[in-house]
Design an enzyme around this catalytic site. Structure first.
Site, mmCIF file in Angstrom:
data_model
loop_
_atom_site.group_PDB
_atom_site.id
_atom_site.type_symbol
_atom_site.label_atom_id
_atom_site.label_comp_id
_atom_site.label_asym_id
_atom_site.label_seq_id
_atom_site.Cartn_x
_atom_site.Cartn_y
_atom_site.Cartn_z
ATOM 1 N N CYS A 100 -3.167 6.260 7.416
ATOM 2 C CA CYS A 100 -2.777 6.230 8.807
ATOM 3 C C CYS A 100 -3.802 5.742 9.834
ATOM 4 C CB CYS A 100 -3.434 7.541 8.464
ATOM 5 S SG CYS A 100 -5.233 7.843 8.122
ATOM 6 N N GLU B 236 31.408 -8.136 41.792
ATOM 7 C CA GLU B 236 30.439 -7.410 41.173
ATOM 8 C C GLU B 236 29.117 -7.448 40.822
ATOM 9 O OE1 GLU B 236 30.514 -4.868 36.309
ATOM 10 O OE2 GLU B 236 31.175 -7.546 36.276
ATOM 11 N N LYS C 205 25.183 -9.091 39.469
ATOM 12 C CA LYS C 205 24.508 -9.329 38.770
ATOM 13 C C LYS C 205 23.571 -8.919 38.750
ATOM 14 C CE LYS C 205 24.476 -13.943 35.852
ATOM 15 N NZ LYS C 205 23.488 -13.329 35.374
ATOM 16 N N ARG D 55 21.640 -8.684 28.868
ATOM 17 C CA ARG D 55 22.696 -8.275 28.667
ATOM 18 C C ARG D 55 22.930 -7.282 27.230
ATOM 19 N NH1 ARG D 55 27.658 -11.762 29.121
ATOM 20 N NH2 ARG D 55 29.144 -10.263 28.933
ATOM 21 N N ARG E 11 22.605 -10.995 23.900
ATOM 22 C CA ARG E 11 23.339 -11.768 24.576
ATOM 23 C C ARG E 11 23.951 -13.267 23.800
ATOM 24 N NH1 ARG E 11 24.066 -16.790 26.751
ATOM 25 N NH2 ARG E 11 25.594 -16.883 28.165
ATOM 26 N N GLU F 170 20.516 -10.662 42.417
ATOM 27 C CA GLU F 170 20.428 -11.661 41.153
ATOM 28 C C GLU F 170 20.988 -12.583 41.863
ATOM 29 O OE1 GLU F 170 19.940 -13.936 36.833
ATOM 30 O OE2 GLU F 170 20.821 -11.894 36.685
ATOM 31 N N LYS G 59 35.207 -12.095 38.271
ATOM 32 C CA LYS G 59 36.232 -11.800 38.019
ATOM 33 C C LYS G 59 37.574 -11.778 38.100
ATOM 34 C CE LYS G 59 32.620 -9.116 34.694
ATOM 35 N NZ LYS G 59 32.049 -8.228 34.236
ATOM 36 N N ARG H 270 33.488 -19.460 29.416
ATOM 37 C CA ARG H 270 33.120 -19.210 30.831
ATOM 38 C C ARG H 270 34.472 -19.153 31.373
ATOM 39 N NH1 ARG H 270 27.695 -19.755 31.299
ATOM 40 N NH2 ARG H 270 26.838 -20.519 29.224
#
Length: 1015
Positions: free
Chosen positions: A109, A511, A513, A518, A533, A660, A665, A676
């Site tokens: 403890c 989208e 970032k 991640r 990631r 950021e 996409k 990528r």
């Protein structure tokens, strides 16, 4: 007192800590020596003698024999030295007494045991003493029995009060209390259902685990096998072989002949050497393919007789990783003891950057521990050694394990093993080149499942079917495996709107970032796994609470794989907090914030893989099956874009709000692990980095590189001057930006003093934290080189001493031979640059002609037309100060369609021009021109190039004057550096050589777009 015998090699008798085997007499009779498989009984000498065949199977660590035996007896002509003497053996035993001073803490403890309170001590060997001895670990009575209750079945427990040394001195109350705990412990142990008896298993030379007793089965865990930071579980598809085949059923192992030369480490080394020598990646793949098909003999008739899975696994030590808790310096330290050589000599050789080569050289030179004459190790033995090493954490244990394997190695064998430990065989080939040799689809299948054994088994199964039916060859399927991380899909840098529209002709999802971390979420029933990631488990404090919210957000989801971003979100504003706030300490500083999961993709749901579905379907599926939970589980912000003007608006917004960037996409794109095929837009990518944050820093030191850059300075410590403390501060370490030719030149040009991170050699003028002690230091920072360092943004890093300011993703973009330490960025200027970088950017991105087939019109505000090119009447007004540019367009063909900002803290470089009007994608901000606006049409010229101005802070309109002067390429100097100024505004008593100017002179130069005579 017990009599112990210690057996050692004659050549190592001087080092009593080397290989040893201890035998103990029982009732004046020796135990049967034949039970030790590596030793045999021979002619008696003094009652007992042993003859060594290979090595001892039992090695007691230094410190277990107390005291050290001193008498040596030799058996002439043998390989054995006999050491006898009395020694007290450290046994696991317990004692009890009352705390005497109240200073000892409970081992369980962690609280102090109050003086006078009864405590139980566990006697253990002292790991902190070279000479041996025992130490006691103290526990509260309750804590001790709680620990024993959770201990393994094989752990020695307290079964009777009399087993406690000193129990006679206890009061009756304590005796009753301990007796009750012993009874409770015994009853719980009896009530626990007994598991099926596990029989001692043996590892065969093929790597299979077998039971030595007939009918006994080897008990394996049904939980997913954890390996290299991720879990491997059975896929649900019946076509696949089991992810973790049961012992004895592995197709790869069953085809292996452990006595064949294909299993030798020597042949594996030859394969690695052949791959490393060939620069062509296709040739590398072909070499590995031939080895796996023809074996070491090179004939199809013979084929490959080794273990395919094990061979491929060892060829990918950087992909299939185990943690060995050994860095380069620790390896050198341990082998300097094994080889009995000077560690300083090994450390100097290590500066060449290859620890495996250092070990090989000193192994060959060692006289007390020479290499084996012939390489007989198999890759199965090497793999077993690596598995054993990964479980060791104590230095003595690691040294013993390395010593055991080294005793059977040639110098090149050991070099190869060290490279396996360091996860780099230096073959200049990655997973794709190795797995393509196995099967054309093996690499794609591995990226999706990250289960190498499953991929190899399926390839071999397909080959087996082809042998039976040549016309039945099936392609290897690519699919995700639940609870096993999928290689995340990645994004490439996008430098212009035009490029984005070209790459996504079907339209795109734009989208936000998020600047978080991640995370890939796996759910299987009530079990959750979270992977980063890099496919490693995410720290629990970041994701532990999601298990309470994910079932609510996905009420119909029994199993799923989500791609997402985790970041801290402010509950009051709903805005994300900066990068780095997820740390356990920094997160505690934000009381009114939650860790939020922003979900942007779903690639597996209820036993159905969605990777082959287009993004538009996956996104719709996600919206149909997910319910947002505010500030806990949320959709990532995404907008469908078909026109360049819409994309320009989003870019303007995210950079203006300090986000950021964007991820773009294709709406019809599938999920391709590891590729990528997405696009990312960040301000430091736009127009070849013109929007990135930049500072002119001084080279203060350097570090040795690794791999191909070993033995040379390739990482540089950059810093700035603090005029207040008159010391130099560290800002960042920079390793990028130089090509090989420049690096080679810098080795000669940079004046450095080697200090090898020695704290005593750190100069007094440098303010630096221990973790950044360099290998080299500049003797005089005022004579050091100045480099332009560019990064994604200025960031906070408490490890650096420049008021905690650092640069994220730094790279050297220019060697400033035209600047010295006085004109470089100092600490006050760096603070200002940091603050300016956090302000809203003073620019906008505008798309081109609406009629263009690939772009759309701008949706931004376009009020009025650009002003004339004629001179303006006066200084800029406050209302127009924020609009520094009028219509600006890119000029060079390489930057057509790019984005040309004029941020207020990052002036244009000399010679830069803006584009002609014919560019399909225009850049700039159209604002209504006023008579007071300075002439900024089409270009910000380098008006003040070479001008070093001292501008007193008391000057009226100081901030605006400073801002425009710097924007037109002027250099401001501080008051302490007034002597270097070429121009002075106000009083020039401290520099009579400087030209005296006024604020009107600055505005006049801007209007005329050239330097004029001082006024």
């Amino acid at each position: 007192m017990t009599l112990a015998f210690k057996i050692l090699f004659p050549r190592n008798l001087c080092a009593l800590g080397r290989k040893e085997l201890c035998l103990f007499p029982e009732q004046n009779r020796w135990a049967a020596i034949s039970q030790f498989s590596q030793w045999s009984e021979t002619n008696l000498l003094g009652g007992c003698c042993l003859l060594q065949r290979r090595k001892p199977v039992l090695a007691l660590q230094r410190g277990h024999l107390r005291p050290r035996a001193t008498h040596l007896t030799f058996w002439p002509g043998s390989h054995v030295g006999l050491c006898t003497g009395p020694c007290a053996m450290a046994e696991q035993r317990f004692c009890v007494d009352y705390a005497k001073r109240g200073t000892a803490g409970c081992k369980k403890c962690k609280e102090k045991i109050v003086k006078g309170v009864c405590r139980i001590g566990k006697v253990v060997p002292n790991p902190f003493s070279e000479s041996g001895g025992d130490m006691k670990e103290w526990y509260h009575i309750k804590c001790m029995f709680e620990k024993l209750e959770r201990a393994r079945a094989t752990t020695k427990k307290i079964e009777d009060l009399t087993e406690l040394e000193g129990w006679e001195e206890l009061e009756d109350n304590e005796k009753e209390q301990i007796s009750q705990h012993i009874a409770d412990l015994s009853s719980k142990a009896a009530a626990t259902p007994k598991k099926k008896a596990a029989v001692q298993a043996k590892l065969t030379t093929t790597g299979q685990v077998t039971s030595p007793v007939k009918g006994a089965s080897f008990i394996t865990s049904t939980n997913p096998r954890k390996f290299s930071g991720f879990s491997a579980a059975k896929p649900n598809n019946s076509e696949q072989a089991p992810s973790s085949p049961a012992p004895g059923t592995s197709l790869s192992a069953s085809k292996c002949d452990p006595k064949h030369k294909d299993c030798l480490l020597r042949e594996f080394r030859k394969l690695c050497a052949m791959v490393a020598e060939n620069p062509s990646y296709n040739t590398k793949t072909q070499i590995i393919h031939d080895f796996l098909q023809k074996g070491s003999t090179g004939g199809f008739s013979d084929g490959f007789h080794g273990d395919v899975y094990l061979t491929v696994k060892l060829l990918l030590p950087g992909v299939i990783k185990s943690v060995y808790n050994l860095n380069d310096k620790q390896i050198v330290k341990l082998f300097s003891r094994i080889f009995n050589c000077n560690p300083d000599d090994m450390a100097r050789d290590l500066e060449q950057g290859d620890v495996s080569e250092t070990i090989r050289i000193f192994f060959e030179q060692s006289k007390s521990f020479p290499p084996a004459a012939k390489s007989l190790l198999t890759i199965q033995e090497v793999d077993a050694f690596l598995l054993h090493l990964s479980k060791l954490t104590k230095e003595d244990e690691q040294q013993q394990a390395l010593q055991d394997i080294a005793s059977r190695c040639t110098a090149n064998d050991l070099k190869c093993i060290i490279r396996l430990i360091k996860h780099d065989l230096k073959m200049n080939s990655g997973a794709k080149h190795v797995l393509d040799a196995l099967d054309p689809n093996a690499y794609e299948a591995f990226k999706a499942s990250r289960n190498l054994q499953d991929v190899v088994e399926r390839v071999l199964h397909n080959e087996q079917e082809v042998e039976k039916d040549p016309g039945r060859r099936r392609a290897l399927r690519v699919q995700a495996s639940l609870m096993t991380p999928v290689q995340p899909m990645l994004a490439e840098a996008c430098k212009s709107i035009e490029y984005a529209m070209k790459k996504c002709p079907n339209g795109m999802f734009s989208e936000i970032k998020y600047d978080g971390e991640r995370v890939q979420v796996h759910k299987k029933g009530d079990h959750f796994s979270y992977f980063s990631r890099s496919l490693k488990p995410v720290l629990p404090h970041k994701v532990a609470h999601f298990k309470d919210y994910i079932p609510k957000a996905f009420p119909g989801g029994q199993s799923m794989i989500l791609d997402s971003e985790v970041l801290l979100i402010d509950n009051n504003t709903g805005k994300p907090l900066p990068f780095g706030t997820l740390g356990v300490h920094k997160k505690a500083a934000f009381q009114d914030a939650n860790v939020c999961l922003f979900v942007f993709d779903c690639i597996y749901f209820n036993d159905v893989s969605l990777m082959d579905r287009p993004l538009c379907e996956r996104r719709k599926f996600l919206h149909d099956n997910m319910v947002e939970i505010r500030n806990r589980i949320m959709f990532s912000e995404m907008k469908q874009v078909t026109k360049a003007s819409d994309l320009a608006d989003m870019i303007n917004r995210v950079i203006r709000e300090g986000l950021e960037g964007l991820v773009l996409k294709d709406v019809k794109g599938t999920y391709e692990p590891g590729k990528r095929h997405w696009l990312k837009v960040k301000k430091d990518y736009l127009n070849e980095g013109a929007m990135a944050d930049t500072a002119d820093l001084v080279v203060l030191g350097a570090f040795y590189g690794q791999g191909s850059k070993g033995g040379m300075m390739s990482i540089f410590l950059m810093g700035c001057y603090d005029p207040d403390s008159q010391k130099w501060c560290t800002v960042t370490k920079c390793a990028g930006g130089h090509d090989d030719a420049t690096l080679a030149r810098l080795q000669k040009e940079l004046v450095m003093v080697k200090i090898s991170k020695d704290p005593s050699k750190i100069p007094s003028w440098l303010k630096i934290n221990k973790i950044y002690y360099p290998d080299f230091i500049v003797p005089d920072p005022k004579k050091a080189a100045v480099w332009e360092i560019t990064g994604a943004e200025f960031s906070r890093s408490e490890a650096h001493t420049a008021d905690g300011i650092s640069i994220r993703f730094p790279r050297c973009t220019r060697i400033r031979d035209d600047k010295d330490w006085k004109s470089a960025t100092n600490l006050p200027q760096l603070k200002e640059l940091y603050q300016l970088s956090k302000d809203k950017a003073d620019f906008a991105v505008v798309a081109g002609d609406e009629a263009s087939p690939t772009t759309g019109g701008s949706s931004g505000e376009n009020e009025g037309t650009a002003g004339s090119a004629g001179p303006c009447k006066g200084p800029p007004s406050k209302s127009s100060a924020s609009a520094k540019t009028t219509e600006q367009k890119l000029n060079s063909p390489s930057s057509r369609g790019g984005i040309k900002p004029i941020p207020k803290h990052s002036p244009m470089k000399p010679g830069e021009k803006l584009a002609v009007k014919s560019s399909p994608v225009k850049v700039g901000m159209k604002r209504k021109a006023t008579d007071e606006t300075p002439c900024l049409k089409k270009v910000l010229l380098d008006v003040f190039t070479g001008v070093r101005l001292y501008l007193p802070p008391s000057t009226p309109d100081f901030k605006r004057l400073k801002r425009y002067f710097v924007a037109f390429d002027g250099d401001l100097v501080q008051e302490f550096d007034m002597g270097s100024a070429t121009h002075v505004l106000g009083n020039r008593e401290k520099n009579t050589d400087a030209q005296l100017v006024s604020s009107e002179w600055i505005w006049a130069c801007i209007r005329k777009r050239r330097l004029i005579a001082p006024c």
